[in-house]
Design an enzyme around this catalytic site. Structure first.
Site, PDB file in Angstrom:
ATOM      1  N   ASP A 145      -7.900 -22.794-109.401  1.00  0.00           N
ATOM      2  CA  ASP A 145      -7.850 -21.737-108.375  1.00  0.00           C
ATOM      3  C   ASP A 145      -8.617 -22.165-107.125  1.00  0.00           C
ATOM      4  OD1 ASP A 145      -6.986 -19.309-107.363  1.00  0.00           O
ATOM      5  OD2 ASP A 145      -8.717 -18.196-108.116  1.00  0.00           O
ATOM      6  N   LYS A 147      -9.176 -22.679-103.391  1.00  0.00           N
ATOM      7  CA  LYS A 147      -8.696 -22.077-102.149  1.00  0.00           C
ATOM      8  C   LYS A 147      -9.905 -21.810-101.266  1.00  0.00           C
ATOM      9  CE  LYS A 147      -8.650 -17.511-104.396  1.00  0.00           C
ATOM     10  NZ  LYS A 147      -7.835 -16.317-104.712  1.00  0.00           N
ATOM     11  N   ASN A 150     -12.708 -19.536-102.442  1.00  0.00           N
ATOM     12  CA  ASN A 150     -13.566 -19.996-103.534  1.00  0.00           C
ATOM     13  C   ASN A 150     -14.390 -21.211-103.161  1.00  0.00           C
ATOM     14  OD1 ASN A 150     -12.650 -17.936-105.170  1.00  0.00           O
ATOM     15  ND2 ASN A 150     -11.071 -19.182-106.149  1.00  0.00           N
ATOM     16  N   ASP A 163     -16.410 -19.841-108.357  1.00  0.00           N
ATOM     17  CA  ASP A 163     -15.425 -19.029-109.076  1.00  0.00           C
ATOM     18  C   ASP A 163     -14.628 -19.870-110.070  1.00  0.00           C
ATOM     19  OD1 ASP A 163     -13.775 -17.068-109.976  1.00  0.00           O
ATOM     20  OD2 ASP A 163     -13.317 -16.249-108.004  1.00  0.00           O
ATOM     21  N   THR A 182      -3.565 -18.705-107.359  1.00  0.00           N
ATOM     22  CA  THR A 182      -3.147 -17.909-106.214  1.00  0.00           C
ATOM     23  C   THR A 182      -1.799 -18.451-105.721  1.00  0.00           C
ATOM     24  OG1 THR A 182      -5.456 -17.538-105.620  1.00  0.00           O
ATOM     25  CG2 THR A 182      -3.816 -17.121-103.913  1.00  0.00           C
TER      26      THR A 182
END
Length: 390
Positions: A145, A147, A150, A163, A182
């Site tokens: 994840d 991005k 994070n 995260d 995501t």
């Protein structure tokens, strides 16, 4: 994991309520679906941290995510570009995870303020992101994840990957099949696995695809595959359908574009690794210092500008000192002397100056002007002449 009072226990060796005895909670830094992040201060040392306060729930998906995050953070060795977990506590109602404080906020928020980054700043950020990703992959951990939301920044602009709720341990030949992440940052092989049961699973390469999306977004100010219809966006991701549009990419170097192409490669086997990314020519250039906006530094610069403007204005209003030698050689080079000469000339010849459309012929024979002149006051010494006009 042990069971305590009918609820899942993620933490071992902590007493109920111990967090409040050791830390003092402060203001809220952010909120999530089932958690709140606050700044907190150690009662013993006075050092600042960030505490993630997670509400206990009966939702097994959230419970598994919490357990995975704690397990992965305990598994990962310390690294300067990965958020560090310092302490952990639990009560019947909450779980407290105490992290290092990244007071620079999310990379997403910073990008929102500046819209897009220069190649120098992008280079510095991506060097640290790839360094953290390489450390995770070397420790057999995939994030899943990555991005800008994070990726946190400390007060010096250093990257902290955070995260780890979707992170998991994975071996080299393992094949994962969970649809996690995501939408705009999902890799093609992950989407293919979710739509085609017979398709092979995915591995650590999905993190490198996400890094390519992040790098593109930092340089352009918008993501490469975005579309208001999510189905079309996912189809573009699976086909690797993106382009370096004008004018945003007109002045971006070929090295940066080449790196993005090698990251956003649909075939995961052809995609570059984190180590190869760190050795890419784009990242080999010497990075510039990344500076987070400082209100104090900005105010100081403004005050210096005001002081400079005031000094210039005062210098213009200060009486000019001119030597007699200057007056004798080139009187018209000094604007104060020039103004005095012009004033005297006008005092003498003003009766013959035409005013308006009508000419007063009688004025040609007048021996004194009708308009009173403001005479300059001046002081003459043997060394210099000082003029002060009123």
């Amino acid at each position: 994991m042990a069971d305590s009072g009918g609820s899942t226990s993620f933490l071992q060796g902590t007493d109920e309520g111990e967090f409040h005895n050791k830390y003092e909670p402060k203001e809220i830094l952010g909120r999530g679906l089932s958690s709140t992040v606050r700044r907190c201060v150690s009662r013993d040392t006075g050092l600042e941290y960030a505490v993630k306060i997670i509400s206990r729930t009966q939702d097994e998906v959230i419970n598994e995510s919490i357990a995975a995050e704690i397990e992965v953070l305990n598994l990962l060795p310390k690294h300067p570009n990965i958020i560090q977990l310092y302490d952990k506590f639990e009560t019947p109602a909450y779980i407290f995870l105490v992290f290092e404080l990244a007071c620079g906020g999310e990379l997403f928020d910073y990008l929102t303020k500046v819209v897009r980054l220069s190649e120098k700043k992008t280079r510095l950020i991506m060097q640290q992101v790839f360094s953290g990703v390489h450390h995770m992959h070397s420790s057999c951990v995939v994030h899943r994840d990555l991005k800008p939301e994070n990726i946190l920044l400390d007060k010096n602009g250093n990257v902290k990957i955070s995260d780890f709720g979707f992170a998991t341990r994975v071996e080299e030949n393992d094949e994962l099949s969970d649809l996690l992440g995501t939408p705009g940052y999902l890799a093609p092989e992950l989407l293919k696995r979710s739509t085609e049961p017979d398709a092979p699973g995915y591995n650590k390469e999905v993190d490198l695809w996400a890094c390519g999306v992040i790098m593109y977004t930092l340089l352009a100010g918008f993501p490469p595959f975005w579309h208001r219809k999510q189905l079309i966006m996912l189809r573009k991701i699976m086909n690797g359908d993106y382009e370096f549009v004008s004018p945003e990419w007109d002045e971006i170097s070929d090295a940066a574009k080449d790196m993005i192409r090698r990251l956003l490669t649909v075939d995961p086997k052809q995609r570059m690794t984190a180590l190869e990314a760190l050795e890419h020519p784009f990242l080999e250039s010497k990075p510039a210092e990344f500076v987070i906006f400082s209100a104090g530094r900005k105010l100081k610069a403004i005050l210096w500008c005001v002081r400079f403007c005031v000094a210039v204005d005062r210098s213009r209003k200060t009486p000019k000192v001119v030597t007699i030698k200057d007056i004798g050689t080139s009187p018209y080079e000094n604007r104060y002397i020039r103004k005095l000469i012009d004033t005297c000339a006008f005092h003498i010849y003003s009766p013959w100056v035409k005013r308006g459309e009508e000419q007063n012929r009688a004025a040609l024979f007048e021996t004194a002007p009708k308009v009173a002149m403001k005479h300059p006051n001046f002081y003459i010494s043997s060394a210099a002449v000082t003029f002060t006009f009123t």
